[in-house]
Design an enzyme around this catalytic site. Structure first.
Site, PDB file in Angstrom:
ATOM      1  N   TYR A 125       0.864  -1.181   0.000  1.00 44.02           N
ATOM      2  CA  TYR A 125       0.000   0.000   0.000  1.00 44.02           C
ATOM      3  C   TYR A 125       0.900   1.230   0.000  1.00 44.02           C
ATOM      4  O   TYR A 125       1.625   1.472   0.970  1.00 44.02           O
ATOM      5  CB  TYR A 125      -0.881  -0.046   1.246  1.00 44.02           C
ATOM      6  CG  TYR A 125      -1.837   1.107   1.420  1.00 44.02           C
ATOM      7  CD1 TYR A 125      -2.752   1.431   0.424  1.00 44.02           C
ATOM      8  CD2 TYR A 125      -1.852   1.841   2.604  1.00 44.02           C
ATOM      9  CE1 TYR A 125      -3.650   2.467   0.600  1.00 44.02           C
ATOM     10  CE2 TYR A 125      -2.750   2.887   2.789  1.00 44.02           C
ATOM     11  CZ  TYR A 125      -3.637   3.191   1.782  1.00 44.02           C
ATOM     12  OH  TYR A 125      -4.532   4.223   1.952  1.00 44.02           O
ATOM     13  N   TYR A 162     -11.401  -3.988   7.663  1.00 44.45           N
ATOM     14  CA  TYR A 162     -10.062  -3.695   8.189  1.00 44.45           C
ATOM     15  C   TYR A 162     -10.119  -2.550   9.203  1.00 44.45           C
ATOM     16  O   TYR A 162      -9.621  -2.651  10.335  1.00 44.45           O
ATOM     17  CB  TYR A 162      -9.115  -3.328   7.040  1.00 44.45           C
ATOM     18  CG  TYR A 162      -7.766  -2.851   7.530  1.00 44.45           C
ATOM     19  CD1 TYR A 162      -6.755  -3.761   7.816  1.00 44.45           C
ATOM     20  CD2 TYR A 162      -7.515  -1.503   7.752  1.00 44.45           C
ATOM     21  CE1 TYR A 162      -5.525  -3.339   8.303  1.00 44.45           C
ATOM     22  CE2 TYR A 162      -6.288  -1.067   8.237  1.00 44.45           C
ATOM     23  CZ  TYR A 162      -5.304  -1.986   8.513  1.00 44.45           C
ATOM     24  OH  TYR A 162      -4.100  -1.561   9.015  1.00 44.45           O
ATOM     25  N   HIS A 163     -10.731  -1.450   8.808  1.00 47.36           N
ATOM     26  CA  HIS A 163     -10.725  -0.262   9.662  1.00 47.36           C
ATOM     27  C   HIS A 163     -11.663  -0.417  10.855  1.00 47.36           C
ATOM     28  O   HIS A 163     -11.517   0.300  11.845  1.00 47.36           O
ATOM     29  CB  HIS A 163     -11.082   0.974   8.850  1.00 47.36           C
ATOM     30  CG  HIS A 163     -10.076   1.267   7.784  1.00 47.36           C
ATOM     31  ND1 HIS A 163     -10.278   0.916   6.467  1.00 47.36           N
ATOM     32  CD2 HIS A 163      -8.836   1.816   7.841  1.00 47.36           C
ATOM     33  CE1 HIS A 163      -9.214   1.260   5.766  1.00 47.36           C
ATOM     34  NE2 HIS A 163      -8.330   1.800   6.564  1.00 47.36           N
ATOM     35  N   LYS A 196      -9.631  17.711  16.375  1.00 48.04           N
ATOM     36  CA  LYS A 196      -9.048  16.982  15.245  1.00 48.04           C
ATOM     37  C   LYS A 196      -8.894  17.966  14.082  1.00 48.04           C
ATOM     38  O   LYS A 196      -9.780  18.099  13.242  1.00 48.04           O
ATOM     39  CB  LYS A 196      -9.969  15.832  14.821  1.00 48.04           C
ATOM     40  CG  LYS A 196     -10.046  14.678  15.794  1.00 48.04           C
ATOM     41  CD  LYS A 196      -8.822  13.790  15.735  1.00 48.04           C
ATOM     42  CE  LYS A 196      -8.655  13.140  14.395  1.00 48.04           C
ATOM     43  NZ  LYS A 196      -7.366  12.399  14.306  1.00 48.04           N
ATOM     44  N   ASP A 200      -7.432  14.495   8.854  1.00 46.69           N
ATOM     45  CA  ASP A 200      -7.219  13.182   9.454  1.00 46.69           C
ATOM     46  C   ASP A 200      -8.505  12.705  10.124  1.00 46.69           C
ATOM     47  O   ASP A 200      -9.000  13.336  11.052  1.00 46.69           O
ATOM     48  CB  ASP A 200      -6.082  13.265  10.471  1.00 46.69           C
ATOM     49  CG  ASP A 200      -5.972  12.028  11.336  1.00 46.69           C
ATOM     50  OD1 ASP A 200      -6.235  10.926  10.811  1.00 46.69           O
ATOM     51  OD2 ASP A 200      -5.620  12.160  12.514  1.00 46.69           O
ATOM     52  N   HIS A 229      -8.834   9.523  11.448  1.00 44.21           N
ATOM     53  CA  HIS A 229      -8.588   8.425  12.385  1.00 44.21           C
ATOM     54  C   HIS A 229      -8.810   8.953  13.799  1.00 44.21           C
ATOM     55  O   HIS A 229      -7.916   9.541  14.413  1.00 44.21           O
ATOM     56  CB  HIS A 229      -7.175   7.883  12.230  1.00 44.21           C
ATOM     57  CG  HIS A 229      -6.978   7.132  10.950  1.00 44.21           C
ATOM     58  ND1 HIS A 229      -6.673   7.766   9.766  1.00 44.21           N
ATOM     59  CD2 HIS A 229      -7.060   5.810  10.663  1.00 44.21           C
ATOM     60  CE1 HIS A 229      -6.560   6.861   8.800  1.00 44.21           C
ATOM     61  NE2 HIS A 229      -6.796   5.676   9.315  1.00 44.21           N
TER      62      HIS A 229
END
Length: 678
Positions: free
Chosen positions: A32, A186-187, A551, A555, A557
């Site tokens: 990736y 996945y996340h 934040k 981003d 996450h």
């Protein structure tokens, strides 16, 4: 004498048979990657392909992922940091220069603007002379999980589902080899999902997508099995690799069950559970980062050992991703791991190693039963979209992640080098200058913006306006968005212009944070002393201690920010947390209006220096420069020094796993700051 020869020098019959048949074809090898610019990323791709990589996995930068051009105010400091910036057809041409797309299997991790990046890809492929029917690859295009984990959504859920449906309906006709949606659990695991939650939430997402496709009428009932068969998945594999093997086998069984029972699919090939994987990045550690090599190997075994549930494509993180951006050599090391397992071992010469194993069978059945129960709960709510909008899914993930973090804090969950076996010799792998990571040249952003300006100046403005008008019309009228997007790509429309046209029609969305209702504290959680400290400081301040968790930038996450917010609330602080994707100006405005005692910034995209400095400067301009600011994220030591020199009062990185200790540091900082002021 060779171990594969008998005494007379001949090959035994059993081995002759196996040698004749040969091992099965390995999975696709991917890394990736993408950074700085299309030109730099193209050079990296061609290098990796030359070293034996068999497929591409494109990482886009955050402005591209969230539908902004590189010169947008929110893109400041984010251009080229976590992936490649793609603003227009010219960038896409450079990205795939000398890479024949008709022969390549390309995975693009893009969600909200998936239709747009696929349109750009098709336009470049057609320029190369490729037929649409030859194109082979994947767009992630799973926007539901973006509301829960990565935060790169743009539009409200209904509009997002419309775009997913349009891509599926278009590709099944035009790009029959393409995977139009890569349902991404996945996340979810990165956000704290348990194996059961990962199973249930991913499958609930797939059901929501397939129901929308069926109900749209864009795919005839006779062709629905084709659309079903092109749905792929992108999963996570954690360190508990026996459980992960069983999870993957459960995925295989449940997917076939859903296909047969809910959608009437009978074609065995269409019913196959097709998935790619990146193994767990959440578990990679900053302390003793060399240990991550073993973690990555064990996690990879979870998705290749069982033939019945073997991944179709594997991409591995690099050992140093908890420190920063991997270098080409680090990615090569991960690629070599895949090649060793595929070509040096005998794994691919045998059938499934786990069929009939009673322990595996029991665990698989346990996971399936629990996943079915959770799927039923989501179905009773009205499906995955409704479960997103009510905040149920996000709240559940925040709570499960809180339990995981608490387990590491208490030592119930062992992480070698972090909370156990912490004594260590210095690692020679990180002794090199720059901390053994790659850094993006700060000039990359300004150079990308200059190229963008030149592109806008060189195109036919009337053709651009006409293409945007057609795009808006298709969105308003409910027509499939793909052909107008391809026309817009060829006319020179930019990523920001494409997204702005759809924002005008669909609006924007802010997803629930899951923090307000999340349960974090336990009755006997051992935090009484900390709560007493918070109460004492509040008494000296004359009001409750108030923390703003911000934040800034793009981003999305938010796991760390959410855990800090939950922990601060549970130890008695008032918490202001408004979610992701805020400008520094908005954060400073909130700090001013709320009268907070401390600002905590969470930044994992590598843009911490630019964004934190911007926030500090704005706070001073507004007269609240005395309010301390702390920053958390993946921050190299040299950047930590720069931040502190700029006035940041504290820096927290992944090594600071003990949230109670972080809270104590914050309380002490507030106490010192305002005691001096008094």
């Amino acid at each position: 004498m060779s171990a594969t020869r008998s005494n007379d020098g001949t090959t035994p019959n059993s081995l002759r048979k196996r040698e004749k048949a040969g091992p099965e074809k390995p999975w696709l090898f991917r890394t990736y990657s993408g950074h700085s610019s299309a030109k730099a990323s193209n050079a990296l791709y061609r290098t990796n392909l030359g070293r034996g990589q068999t497929g591409l996995s494109v990482a886009f930068d955050l402005p591209t992922q969230t539908g902004y051009d590189s010169d947008h105010v929110l893109a400041r400091g984010e251009v080229g940091k976590v992936g490649v910036p793609i603003c227009h057809l010219g960038d896409m041409r450079v990205l795939f220069d000398q890479i024949p797309l008709a022969q390549m299997n390309t995975s693009m991790t893009i969600n909200a603007p998936a239709a747009w990046l696929l349109a750009l890809y098709i336009a470049v492929a057609e320029e190369q002379g490729a037929k649409r029917s030859d194109l082979n690859g994947t767009v992630q295009n799973d926007i539901i999980k973006e509301y829960l984990s990565r935060g790169t959504y743009i539009f409200p859920p209904a509009a997002s589902m419309r775009l997913i449906t349009d891509v599926i309906a278009f590709t099944y006709r035009e790009l029959p080899k393409w995977n139009p949606t890569n349902v991404c659990s996945y996340h979810l695991q990165e956000a704290g999902a348990t194996p059961v939650q990962e199973l249930a939430y991913a499958l609930a997402t797939a059901i929501a997508v397939l129901d929308a496709v069926r109900d749209s009428g864009q795919v005839p009932e006779a062709d629905f099995a084709q659309a079903f068969g092109r749905i792929s998945f992108f999963v996570n594999a954690g360190i508990r690799f026996v459980t992960e093997i069983c999870k993957m086998r459960a995925f295989v069984d449940l997917w076939e069950e859903i296909g047969r029972e809910r959608y009437g699919v009978t074609d065995p090939k269409a019913l196959l559970f097709r998935y790619g994987v990146q193994v767990n990045s959440l578990g990679l550690t900053e302390p003793q980062p060399e240990n991550n090599v073993y973690r990555i190997l064990l996690e990879m075994l979870a998705v290749v050992l069982s033939k019945k549930a073997r991944a179709r494509a594997v991409q591995l993180p690099a050992w140093n991703e908890a420190l920063g951006l991997p270098r080409p050599w680090d990615q090569q090391w991960s690629l070599r791991l895949q090649q060793i397992v595929a070509y040096e071992t005998d794994l691919l010469e045998y059938g499934d190693l786990f069929d009939g194993n009673p322990a595996v069978n029991a665990k698989v059945e346990e996971l399936k039963a629990a996943a079915r129960a959770e799927l039923k709960r989501i179905e009773d709510m009205g499906g995955a979209i409704q479960a997103v909008e009510t905040g149920y899914l996000k709240q559940a993930l925040v709570e499960s992640n809180t339990a995981r973090v608490r387990g590491i804090e208490t030592g119930e969950i062992t992480v070698v080098g972090v909370n156990k076996f912490t004594d260590s010799a210095p690692s020679p792998l990180v002794a090199s200058e720059g901390g053994a990571i790659m850094t993006v040249d700060p000039a990359a952003e300004s150079e990308q913006i200059e190229r963008l300006k030149a592109w806008r100046a060189s195109r036919d403005a009337k053709a651009v306006d006409a293409a945007i008008a057609e795009l808006e019309s298709a969105a308003r009228d409910g027509r499939n968005i793909m052909e107008p997007s391809i026309k817009a790509a060829k006319a020179g429309v930019t990523t920001g212009e494409w997204a702005a046209a759809l924002r005008k029609v669909f609006g924007e969305y802010r997803a629930p944070t899951g923090v307000a209702a999340a349960s974090g504290a336990l009755a006997n959680d051992g935090m009484d002393e900390l709560r007493a400290e918070v109460k004492a400081v509040a008494k000296r301040l004359g009001r409750p201690l108030k923390l703003l968790v911000g934040k800034p930038g793009l981003d999305g996450h938010s796991n760390g920010a959410e855990q800090i917010a939950v922990k601060a609330r549970d130890c008695g602080m008032e918490v202001v947390y408004e979610g992701i994707r805020l400008t520094p100006e908005q954060i400073v405005s909130a700090a001013l209006e709320e009268g907070v005692h401390l600002v905590g910034l969470s930044i994992l995209s590598g843009s911490h220096v630019e964004l934190a400095t911007d926030v500090m400067q704005r706070m001073r301009a507004e007269g609240i420069g005395d309010v301390p600011v702390v920053v958390g994220g993946i921050i190299p030591p040299e950047d930590e020094a720069r931040l502190k020199a700029a006035g940041i009062a504290g820096v927290f990185t992944p090594k600071d796993y003990d949230l109670t200790a972080i809270m104590r540091a914050i309380v002490a900082l507030v106490d010192r700051t305002y005691s001096k002021a008094a």
